[in-house]
Scaffold this motif. Structure first.
Motif, PDB file in Angstrom:
ATOM      1  N   ALA A  81       0.821  -1.216   0.000  1.00 52.72           N
ATOM      2  CA  ALA A  81       0.000   0.000   0.000  1.00 52.72           C
ATOM      3  C   ALA A  81       0.852   1.262   0.000  1.00 52.72           C
ATOM      4  CB  ALA A  81      -0.930  -0.005   1.217  1.00 52.72           C
ATOM      5  N   LEU A  82       2.024   1.199   0.588  1.00 52.36           N
ATOM      6  CA  LEU A  82       2.889   2.388   0.601  1.00 52.36           C
ATOM      7  C   LEU A  82       3.338   2.768  -0.809  1.00 52.36           C
ATOM      8  CD1 LEU A  82       4.970   1.626   3.789  1.00 52.36           C
ATOM      9  CD2 LEU A  82       3.565   3.665   3.428  1.00 52.36           C
ATOM     10  N   TYR A  83       3.607   1.795  -1.646  1.00 50.20           N
ATOM     11  CA  TYR A  83       4.010   2.114  -3.022  1.00 50.20           C
ATOM     12  C   TYR A  83       2.883   2.843  -3.757  1.00 50.20           C
ATOM     13  CZ  TYR A  83       8.239  -0.743  -2.859  1.00 50.20           C
ATOM     14  OH  TYR A  83       9.467  -1.254  -2.567  1.00 50.20           O
ATOM     15  N   ARG A  84       1.671   2.338  -3.570  1.00 51.02           N
ATOM     16  CA  ARG A  84       0.538   2.984  -4.249  1.00 51.02           C
ATOM     17  C   ARG A  84       0.374   4.421  -3.765  1.00 51.02           C
ATOM     18  NH1 ARG A  84      -1.691  -2.110  -3.428  1.00 51.02           N
ATOM     19  NH2 ARG A  84      -2.969  -1.446  -1.673  1.00 51.02           N
ATOM     20  N   ALA A  85       0.450   4.596  -2.446  1.00 51.81           N
ATOM     21  CA  ALA A  85       0.286   5.941  -1.891  1.00 51.81           C
ATOM     22  C   ALA A  85       1.422   6.858  -2.343  1.00 51.81           C
ATOM     23  CB  ALA A  85       0.240   5.863  -0.361  1.00 51.81           C
ATOM     24  N   TRP A  86       2.635   6.322  -2.349  1.00 48.66           N
ATOM     25  CA  TRP A  86       3.797   7.133  -2.767  1.00 48.66           C
ATOM     26  C   TRP A  86       3.627   7.605  -4.211  1.00 48.66           C
ATOM     27  CZ3 TRP A  86       5.109   6.771   2.054  1.00 48.66           C
ATOM     28  CH2 TRP A  86       6.304   7.306   2.535  1.00 48.66           C
ATOM     29  N   THR A  87       3.108   6.710  -5.043  1.00 48.39           N
ATOM     30  CA  THR A  87       2.922   7.058  -6.455  1.00 48.39           C
ATOM     31  C   THR A  87       1.783   8.047  -6.619  1.00 48.39           C
ATOM     32  OG1 THR A  87       3.725   4.875  -7.082  1.00 48.39           O
ATOM     33  CG2 THR A  87       2.481   6.079  -8.736  1.00 48.39           C
ATOM     34  N   GLN A  88       0.657   7.762  -5.952  1.00 43.48           N
ATOM     35  CA  GLN A  88      -0.513   8.633  -6.103  1.00 43.48           C
ATOM     36  C   GLN A  88      -0.211  10.056  -5.650  1.00 43.48           C
ATOM     37  OE1 GLN A  88      -3.501   6.516  -3.908  1.00 43.48           O
ATOM     38  NE2 GLN A  88      -3.926   5.106  -5.591  1.00 43.48           N
ATOM     39  N   LEU A  89       0.570  10.187  -4.584  1.00 45.96           N
ATOM     40  CA  LEU A  89       0.852  11.516  -4.035  1.00 45.96           C
ATOM     41  C   LEU A  89       2.170  12.091  -4.544  1.00 45.96           C
ATOM     42  CD1 LEU A  89      -0.461  10.990  -0.409  1.00 45.96           C
ATOM     43  CD2 LEU A  89      -1.579  12.121  -2.311  1.00 45.96           C
ATOM     44  N   ASN A  90       2.800  11.365  -5.476  1.00 46.60           N
ATOM     45  CA  ASN A  90       3.999  11.894  -6.122  1.00 46.60           C
ATOM     46  C   ASN A  90       5.036  12.344  -5.091  1.00 46.60           C
ATOM     47  OD1 ASN A  90       5.326  12.373  -8.454  1.00 46.60           O
ATOM     48  ND2 ASN A  90       4.426  14.390  -8.825  1.00 46.60           N
ATOM     49  N   MET A 103      10.768   2.065   4.071  1.00 46.89           N
ATOM     50  CA  MET A 103      11.007   0.963   5.022  1.00 46.89           C
ATOM     51  C   MET A 103      10.659   1.392   6.446  1.00 46.89           C
ATOM     52  SD  MET A 103      11.693  -1.509   3.116  1.00 46.89           S
ATOM     53  CE  MET A 103      12.220  -2.807   4.246  1.00 46.89           C
ATOM     54  N   GLN A 104      10.953   2.635   6.784  1.00 44.23           N
ATOM     55  CA  GLN A 104      10.576   3.138   8.107  1.00 44.23           C
ATOM     56  C   GLN A 104       9.052   3.155   8.234  1.00 44.23           C
ATOM     57  OE1 GLN A 104      12.760   4.083  10.576  1.00 44.23           O
ATOM     58  NE2 GLN A 104      11.063   4.459  11.980  1.00 44.23           N
ATOM     59  N   ALA A 105       8.379   3.639   7.203  1.00 41.05           N
ATOM     60  CA  ALA A 105       6.917   3.710   7.224  1.00 41.05           C
ATOM     61  C   ALA A 105       6.297   2.317   7.292  1.00 41.05           C
ATOM     62  CB  ALA A 105       6.420   4.458   5.982  1.00 41.05           C
ATOM     63  N   ALA A 106       6.883   1.367   6.590  1.00 37.03           N
ATOM     64  CA  ALA A 106       6.337  -0.004   6.589  1.00 37.03           C
ATOM     65  C   ALA A 106       6.423  -0.621   7.983  1.00 37.03           C
ATOM     66  CB  ALA A 106       7.091  -0.859   5.574  1.00 37.03           C
ATOM     67  N   ALA A 107       7.521  -0.352   8.674  1.00 37.44           N
ATOM     68  CA  ALA A 107       7.655  -0.881  10.040  1.00 37.44           C
ATOM     69  C   ALA A 107       6.626  -0.227  10.960  1.00 37.44           C
ATOM     70  CB  ALA A 107       9.071  -0.626  10.553  1.00 37.44           C
ATOM     71  N   LEU A 108       6.405   1.069  10.782  1.00 33.94           N
ATOM     72  CA  LEU A 108       5.390   1.759  11.589  1.00 33.94           C
ATOM     73  C   LEU A 108       4.011   1.142  11.363  1.00 33.94           C
ATOM     74  CD1 LEU A 108       4.206   4.118  13.297  1.00 33.94           C
ATOM     75  CD2 LEU A 108       4.101   5.431  11.154  1.00 33.94           C
ATOM     76  N   LEU A 109       3.640   0.969  10.104  1.00 35.74           N
ATOM     77  CA  LEU A 109       2.285   0.461   9.805  1.00 35.74           C
ATOM     78  C   LEU A 109       2.104  -0.982  10.256  1.00 35.74           C
ATOM     79  CD1 LEU A 109       1.459   2.053   6.333  1.00 35.74           C
ATOM     80  CD2 LEU A 109       0.842   2.851   8.630  1.00 35.74           C
ATOM     81  N   ARG A 110       3.198  -1.724  10.304  1.00 35.36           N
ATOM     82  CA  ARG A 110       3.062  -3.101  10.806  1.00 35.36           C
ATOM     83  C   ARG A 110       2.724  -3.080  12.296  1.00 35.36           C
ATOM     84  NH1 ARG A 110       7.806  -5.362   9.457  1.00 35.36           N
ATOM     85  NH2 ARG A 110       7.033  -5.991   7.436  1.00 35.36           N
ATOM     86  N   GLN A 111       3.349  -2.167  13.024  1.00 34.28           N
ATOM     87  CA  GLN A 111       3.102  -2.076  14.469  1.00 34.28           C
ATOM     88  C   GLN A 111       1.841  -1.307  14.791  1.00 34.28           C
ATOM     89  OE1 GLN A 111       6.812  -0.499  16.165  1.00 34.28           O
ATOM     90  NE2 GLN A 111       6.855  -2.375  17.384  1.00 34.28           N
ATOM     91  N   HIS A 112       1.582  -0.250  14.009  1.00 33.62           N
ATOM     92  CA  HIS A 112       0.424   0.622  14.253  1.00 33.62           C
ATOM     93  C   HIS A 112      -0.304   0.825  12.922  1.00 33.62           C
ATOM     94  CE1 HIS A 112       1.862   1.575  18.276  1.00 33.62           C
ATOM     95  NE2 HIS A 112       3.061   1.739  17.742  1.00 33.62           N
ATOM     96  N   ILE A 137       5.365  12.925   2.517  1.00 36.05           N
ATOM     97  CA  ILE A 137       5.650  11.631   3.146  1.00 36.05           C
ATOM     98  C   ILE A 137       4.589  11.318   4.197  1.00 36.05           C
ATOM     99  CG2 ILE A 137       7.255  10.451   4.713  1.00 36.05           C
ATOM    100  CD1 ILE A 137       9.535  11.907   3.097  1.00 36.05           C
ATOM    101  N   VAL A 138       4.289  12.268   5.050  1.00 41.02           N
ATOM    102  CA  VAL A 138       3.280  12.038   6.094  1.00 41.02           C
ATOM    103  C   VAL A 138       1.921  11.756   5.450  1.00 41.02           C
ATOM    104  CG1 VAL A 138       1.999  13.115   7.988  1.00 41.02           C
ATOM    105  CG2 VAL A 138       4.494  13.391   7.843  1.00 41.02           C
ATOM    106  N   ALA A 139       1.582  12.525   4.424  1.00 41.43           N
ATOM    107  CA  ALA A 139       0.292  12.315   3.749  1.00 41.43           C
ATOM    108  C   ALA A 139       0.222  10.925   3.125  1.00 41.43           C
ATOM    109  CB  ALA A 139       0.088  13.387   2.680  1.00 41.43           C
ATOM    110  N   ALA A 140       1.330  10.469   2.565  1.00 36.53           N
ATOM    111  CA  ALA A 140       1.331   9.153   1.911  1.00 36.53           C
ATOM    112  C   ALA A 140       1.237   8.024   2.938  1.00 36.53           C
ATOM    113  CB  ALA A 140       2.583   9.000   1.052  1.00 36.53           C
ATOM    114  N   VAL A 141       1.887   8.190   4.071  1.00 38.36           N
ATOM    115  CA  VAL A 141       1.771   7.162   5.111  1.00 38.36           C
ATOM    116  C   VAL A 141       0.322   7.091   5.583  1.00 38.36           C
ATOM    117  CG1 VAL A 141       2.517   6.423   7.408  1.00 38.36           C
ATOM    118  CG2 VAL A 141       4.179   7.434   5.834  1.00 38.36           C
ATOM    119  N   ARG A 142      -0.288   8.254   5.750  1.00 38.56           N
ATOM    120  CA  ARG A 142      -1.690   8.303   6.177  1.00 38.56           C
ATOM    121  C   ARG A 142      -2.584   7.619   5.138  1.00 38.56           C
ATOM    122  NH1 ARG A 142      -4.092   7.186   9.154  1.00 38.56           N
ATOM    123  NH2 ARG A 142      -5.712   8.079  10.446  1.00 38.56           N
TER     124      ARG A 142
END
Ligand code: FES
Ligand code: FES
Length: 149
Positions: A81-90, A103-112, A137-142
């Motif tokens: 999902a992070l790849y899709r968000a990263w692409t959509q939000l450029n 990778m940092q964001a993926a670890a966050l989303l796995r835990q939270h 970056i914050v918008a894409a993680v969200r």
């Protein structure tokens, strides 16, 4: 010879036990998606997962990773999902910091899986971006968190 498990595959590596994991990943195994930024653990460009937790691979000795699961940006999975968000939000500008950011964001989303914005900002605060893409970056993680709900 010691074996590393990277992205689910065994790699037999002849390296000094003190060699940073980042060097092993890039120079000996040949996975160059993980980037070298500062080499002293302060920029986050070299972030990989060790047992699912984000670590700075420039600060992890090879000996600490032997026999454990390491995941690099190449092993995250193209449909994450992070790849899709990263692409959509450029998100990326130059792109150099982006493997570490993801990778940092993926670890966050796995835990939270549904983090508050403050948690996202806090978790991502150690990953520097010289291009200043922090808001995207914050918008894409969200956005990625929304997809995983
Ligand atoms: S290269 Fe590892 S934290 Fe900067
Ligand atoms: S996108 Fe250029 S350093 Fe982050």
């Amino acid at each position: 010879m010691p074996a590393l498990i990277i992205n689910g595959k065994d790699h037999t590596v002849d390296a000094d036990p003190n060699m940073p994991l980042l060097w092993v990943i890039r120079d000996l195994v040949g996975l160059t998606g993980t980037k070298y930024g500062c080499g002293i653990g302060v920029c986050g460009a070299c972030t990989v997962h060790l047992h699912g937790k984000a670590v700075r691979s420039c600060k992890v000795p090879f000996s600490e990773a032997v026999g454990h699961d390491v995941t690099t940006i190449e092993g995250l999975g193209d449909d994450h999902a992070l790849y899709r968000a990263w692409t959509q939000l450029n998100v990326p500008s130059c792109g150099f910091c982006q493997p570490g950011q993801i990778m940092q964001a993926a670890a966050l989303l796995r835990q939270h899986p549904d983090p508050e914005d403050e948690e996202i900002v806090q978790s991502m605060s150690g990953n520097l971006c010289r291009c200043g893409a922090y808001q995207r970056i914050v918008a894409a993680v969200r956005a990625a968190a929304g997809v995983t709900r």
